[in-house]
Design a protein around this motif. Structure first.
Motif, mmCIF file in Angstrom:
data_model
loop_
_atom_site.group_PDB
_atom_site.id
_atom_site.type_symbol
_atom_site.label_atom_id
_atom_site.label_comp_id
_atom_site.label_asym_id
_atom_site.label_seq_id
_atom_site.Cartn_x
_atom_site.Cartn_y
_atom_site.Cartn_z
ATOM 1 N N PRO A 76 0.796 -1.236 0.000
ATOM 2 C CA PRO A 76 0.000 0.000 0.000
ATOM 3 C C PRO A 76 0.824 1.281 0.000
ATOM 4 C CG PRO A 76 -0.975 -1.595 1.483
ATOM 5 C CD PRO A 76 0.354 -2.164 1.051
ATOM 6 N N ARG A 77 1.922 1.304 0.739
ATOM 7 C CA ARG A 77 2.734 2.519 0.770
ATOM 8 C C ARG A 77 3.358 2.776 -0.591
ATOM 9 N NH1 ARG A 77 3.231 7.439 2.196
ATOM 10 N NH2 ARG A 77 3.022 7.409 -0.056
ATOM 11 N N ARG A 78 3.850 1.752 -1.226
ATOM 12 C CA ARG A 78 4.484 1.913 -2.538
ATOM 13 C C ARG A 78 3.443 2.273 -3.597
ATOM 14 N NH1 ARG A 78 7.190 -3.814 -1.167
ATOM 15 N NH2 ARG A 78 8.984 -3.121 0.040
ATOM 16 N N ASN A 79 2.296 1.620 -3.534
ATOM 17 C CA ASN A 79 1.254 1.874 -4.521
ATOM 18 C C ASN A 79 0.662 3.267 -4.342
ATOM 19 O OD1 ASN A 79 -1.685 1.678 -5.655
ATOM 20 N ND2 ASN A 79 -0.599 -0.061 -6.542
ATOM 21 N N ALA A 80 0.635 3.776 -3.117
ATOM 22 C CA ALA A 80 0.081 5.107 -2.865
ATOM 23 C C ALA A 80 0.840 6.173 -3.632
ATOM 24 C CB ALA A 80 0.106 5.409 -1.367
ATOM 25 N N THR A 81 2.151 6.057 -3.665
ATOM 26 C CA THR A 81 2.972 7.038 -4.385
ATOM 27 C C THR A 81 2.612 7.053 -5.865
ATOM 28 O OG1 THR A 81 4.768 6.683 -2.800
ATOM 29 C CG2 THR A 81 5.323 7.765 -4.878
ATOM 30 N N LEU A 82 2.412 5.873 -6.422
ATOM 31 C CA LEU A 82 2.050 5.779 -7.831
ATOM 32 C C LEU A 82 0.635 6.308 -8.068
ATOM 33 C CD1 LEU A 82 3.278 4.778 -10.487
ATOM 34 C CD2 LEU A 82 2.229 2.554 -10.043
ATOM 35 N N THR A 83 -0.277 5.988 -7.170
ATOM 36 C CA THR A 83 -1.659 6.464 -7.276
ATOM 37 C C THR A 83 -1.721 7.983 -7.248
ATOM 38 O OG1 THR A 83 -2.509 4.447 -6.244
ATOM 39 C CG2 THR A 83 -3.953 6.374 -6.214
ATOM 40 N N GLU A 109 -6.108 0.094 0.499
ATOM 41 C CA GLU A 109 -5.420 0.588 1.697
ATOM 42 C C GLU A 109 -4.440 1.715 1.403
ATOM 43 O OE1 GLU A 109 -4.049 -1.866 4.843
ATOM 44 O OE2 GLU A 109 -5.424 -3.506 4.372
ATOM 45 N N THR A 110 -4.244 2.035 0.130
ATOM 46 C CA THR A 110 -3.402 3.194 -0.179
ATOM 47 C C THR A 110 -4.037 4.487 0.324
ATOM 48 O OG1 THR A 110 -4.471 3.417 -2.346
ATOM 49 C CG2 THR A 110 -2.430 2.132 -2.259
ATOM 50 N N LYS A 111 -5.334 4.473 0.509
ATOM 51 C CA LYS A 111 -6.054 5.698 0.874
ATOM 52 C C LYS A 111 -5.486 6.341 2.138
ATOM 53 C CE LYS A 111 -10.737 7.491 1.496
ATOM 54 N NZ LYS A 111 -12.182 7.168 1.421
#
Length: 407
Positions: free
Chosen positions: A325-332, A343-345
């Protein structure tokens, strides 16, 4: 947050990417017909654990990945890729070489059929006719889910076990989008909640519909209470009849590909079928987006490994890494489409709390946007496209294509 000078929605190629899904455009139709003569290896994509184990036996990391993707799906400074390399030591050669799905399939079809390398270990293709062909013809590596632990833990339920790839046997999502309704509140004084409002004669000449046969067909079926994923040829005929009536009553101003955004912003049309990413990038207080109560379409750009990949373990490692989630959040935060990792939210919200000025406002909007984080209620209403056999593709074409063509 760094943004390119050009509108990200345009850079991400919504015209090209979504046009790639135009099931019965000239290139796609020709491709579908030509594919009939290709000797199949996948048997509708059926795979068992013994075959999965056999593919991955003896394979290990080699320290590099060649990744083919669409334009605009990675930060300009490649921050996500750099973070992956720093953590894993795996180098990534990232190339924005996919511009149109049928064209891409045409490039890779012959070498894959000959069991030759296409020069890439990982590629992103949208669910639809090309992904179905890649699976059916046995061109993709079966995924070893024992090595996809983060996907198992963090992938949203809507992104698991899709009808076009049961059990995520060959693909996992990279990013998704939603087809719903956009409307301009300057001109529409009622709340838009239903597909039926796209067929209301009081909006005669002010309705926009999509020219994409899959998208148009889905909405015709939604209007009749039909689930597109489970639809029959009889359902298609009934939906086409309703769509023809809408056209013949001149309720539809135009069938659009991409330029509906300009039309709904200016008021040329007041209501239109629309893609969530377009409306989010527009950032207009006047144009609203809604998933109608009858349903909307969810489309997904999928990560997959060609069967001839030189570095499949490295590619699988990256696929799973992106589900943290932390890594995907940056991309999102860069892509602004629906993420398959809900859970990136909380990480986007944390980044917003720590940011200042314009970046803070952008991140706050992102973390609370239903266009990026659809509600459970909206997700429950979303359906994908019907998975069509070759015979059904031809039949579907004959039913829906004439509507847009005026015949």
């Amino acid at each position: 947050m760094t943004r390119p000078d050009i509108d990200p929605a345009f850079i991400r190629g919504m015209t090209t990417r979504r046009g790639a899904l135009r099931l019965f455009g000239a290139s796609a139709a020709a491709l579908a017909l030509s594919a009939c003569g290709i000797p199949g290896q996948g048997g509708r994509g059926k795979i068992n654990q013994a075959q999965i184990d056999a593919f991955w036996k003896g394979k290990g990391r080699k320290g590099s990945i060649n990744w083919a993707n669409w334009p605009g799906y990675m930060e300009d400074d490649r921050a996500t890729i750099k973070a992956f390399t720093k953590e894993t030591g795996i180098q990534v050669a990232y190339k924005e070489v996919i511009q149109e799905a049928a064209e891409w399939f045409g490039k890779i079809q012959a070498p894959l059929a000959a069991n030759q390398s296409i020069g890439f270990d990982l590629m992103v293709v949208t669910n639809g006719i090309q992904t179905t062909k890649l699976i059916e013809l046995g061109y993709l590596a079966p995924l070893d889910h024992k090595r996809l632990t983060k996907f198992a833990q963090y992938a949203g339920q809507k992104f698991q076990n899709p009808p076009y790839d049961p059990g995520n046997a060959f693909t996992i999502p990279y990013v998704s989008g939603v087809t719903g309704i956009a409307y301009n509140t300057k001109y529409v004084k009622e709340e838009i909640t239903s597909i039926a409002q796209l067929f209301d004669p009081k909006y005669k000449g002010r309705i926009g519909m999509m020219g994409d046969s899959q998208e148009l067909g889905n909405f015709g079926m939604f209007a009749l209470g039909i689930d597109p994923e489970k639809s029959t040829p009889k359902d298609w005929e009934n939906a086409a009849r309703k769509l023809r009536d809408q056209r013949d009553q001149k309720i539809v101003r135009k069938y659009y590909e991409q330029n509906y955004i300009d039309a709904v912003t200016k008021g040329d049309v007041w209501l239109t079928m629309a893609w969530s990413g377009d409306v989010y990038s527009l950032a207009s207080d006047d144009v609203k987006f809604v998933v109608p109560r009858e349903g909307g379409t969810i489309w997904t750009d999928l990560m997959m490994i060609p069967k001839t990949a030189a570095n499949p373990v490295d590619a699988l490692t990256l696929m799973d890494w992106l589900y943290d989630p932390r890594r995907n959040a940056t991309l999102t935060e860069y892509i602004n489409y629906v993420t398959p990792v809900p859970e990136t939210k909380k990480f986007v919200a944390a980044d917003a709390a720590a940011a200042k000025g314009e970046d803070k406002a952008d991140l706050e909007r992102l973390s609370s946007s239903p266009l990026v984080y659809p509600s459970d209620a909206d997700l429950a209403k979303l359906r994908t496209y019907r998975v069509l056999t070759q015979q059904e593709e031809t039949q579907y074409q004959k039913i829906f294509l004439p509507i847009v063509q005026g015949s």
